[in-house]
Scaffold this motif. Structure first.
Motif, PDB file in Angstrom:
ATOM      1  N   ARG A  41     -15.492  32.702  24.043  1.00  0.00           N
ATOM      2  CA  ARG A  41     -16.005  32.994  22.713  1.00  0.00           C
ATOM      3  C   ARG A  41     -16.911  31.887  22.179  1.00  0.00           C
ATOM      4  O   ARG A  41     -17.976  32.147  21.605  1.00  0.00           O
ATOM      5  N   SER A  81     -26.250  44.275  26.389  1.00  0.00           N
ATOM      6  CA  SER A  81     -24.958  43.757  25.969  1.00  0.00           C
ATOM      7  C   SER A  81     -24.031  44.885  25.568  1.00  0.00           C
ATOM      8  O   SER A  81     -24.466  45.922  25.064  1.00  0.00           O
ATOM      9  N   ASP A 141     -21.443  43.953  23.556  1.00  0.00           N
ATOM     10  CA  ASP A 141     -20.840  43.399  22.342  1.00  0.00           C
ATOM     11  C   ASP A 141     -21.632  43.851  21.128  1.00  0.00           C
ATOM     12  O   ASP A 141     -22.391  43.092  20.524  1.00  0.00           O
TER      13      ASP A 141
END
Length: 259
Positions: free
Chosen positions: A186, A209, A211
């Motif tokens: 993270r 991505s 995310d």
């Protein structure tokens, strides 16, 4: 009065502002007869920071391959800087999803970054300008002091920064990244996105991505990819759009406080 010639730096733009950096026109692509992309049309404009999101197998990596010219569409047309992708390769930097390397191979950080310069000459040793370009790229990603470290000694986040530096060593105008945060923690993810935001001030960036929550904080536009492609300003991206794209409930959460 004559003007002094301008010098190129990492990410110095040279494409006319009115010309799309990437343009897909009714592009279709299949693997062994299985459709991956169908009738895809979109543009990426100079200076945009765009993320491609969508389910596995939806065609995100295929988009990058078509832009790089390592794959060709069965129908439609792909243009990069106004011409065929093959002619634009020297203007494109690419960071792959996975970097395969032998941990026992004695390669330094600087060696890895200089590999990005290989396409600039036919044969022979690296030149002085290749070393200078590699060191400049390492400074850009904030790692000049690690240039003599073995690549295998680095953390996952540090390796990704080195691979970004390798892509920057040729002074590209378009940077393509395929899941650059897939194998990092993270804290390293936050630093990578901070770096990409800084690079986006002088480069056009297309990032693949998964995310969606984090990406939505940083990018200016989103390509929703699942055989077809729809481009949206990030401000108009909703959880309902993502749920329809992925075929499941997905909440769009922007983690400003966490990053």
């Amino acid at each position: 009065m004559s003007r002094a010639p301008s010098t190129r730096s990492v990410g110095a733009p040279r494409a006319p502002a009115t010309l799309p950096v990437v343009q897909f026109r009714k592009v279709s692509f299949s693997y062994s007869g299985e459709p991956v992309l169908q009738g895809v049309s979109f543009e990426v404009l100079p200076g945009e920071f765009v993320s491609a999101v969508g389910p596995n197998g939806g065609g995100k990596t295929t988009l990058l391959r078509l832009i790089l010219g390592t794959a060709r569409p069965q129908a439609g047309e792909v243009r990069v800087f106004g011409g065929p992708p093959e002619r634009a390769r020297s203007r494109v930097g690419y960071v792959p999803q996975y970097a395969r390397f032998d941990p026992l191979f004695p390669v330094t950080v600087l060696d890895v970054v200089r590999m990005g310069r290989v396409g600039n000459f036919a044969a022979g040793p690296y030149r002085r300008e290749d070393r200078e370009a590699a060191e400049e790229a390492l400074a850009t990603v904030g790692m000049p002091e690690l240039r003599r470290r073995p690549f295998s000694d680095l953390s996952g986040g540090q390796r990704q920064r080195v691979l970004i530096a390798r892509a920057l060593a040729t002074h590209p105008e378009l940077l393509l990244l395929d899941e650059p945060t897939a194998s990092v923690d993270r804290a390293a993810t936050a630093k990578l996105y901070e770096l990409l935001v800084e690079l986006a001030r002088r480069l056009t960036i297309l990032l693949v991505s998964h995310d969606t929550g984090v990406v939505s904080r940083f990018v200016s536009g989103v390509l929703c990819v699942n055989r077809t492609v729809a481009k949206h300003p990030v401000s108009r991206l909703t959880g309902e759009m993502l749920s329809e794209l992925y075929g499941t409930d997905i909440a769009l959460v922007r983690h400003e406080e966490e990053l």
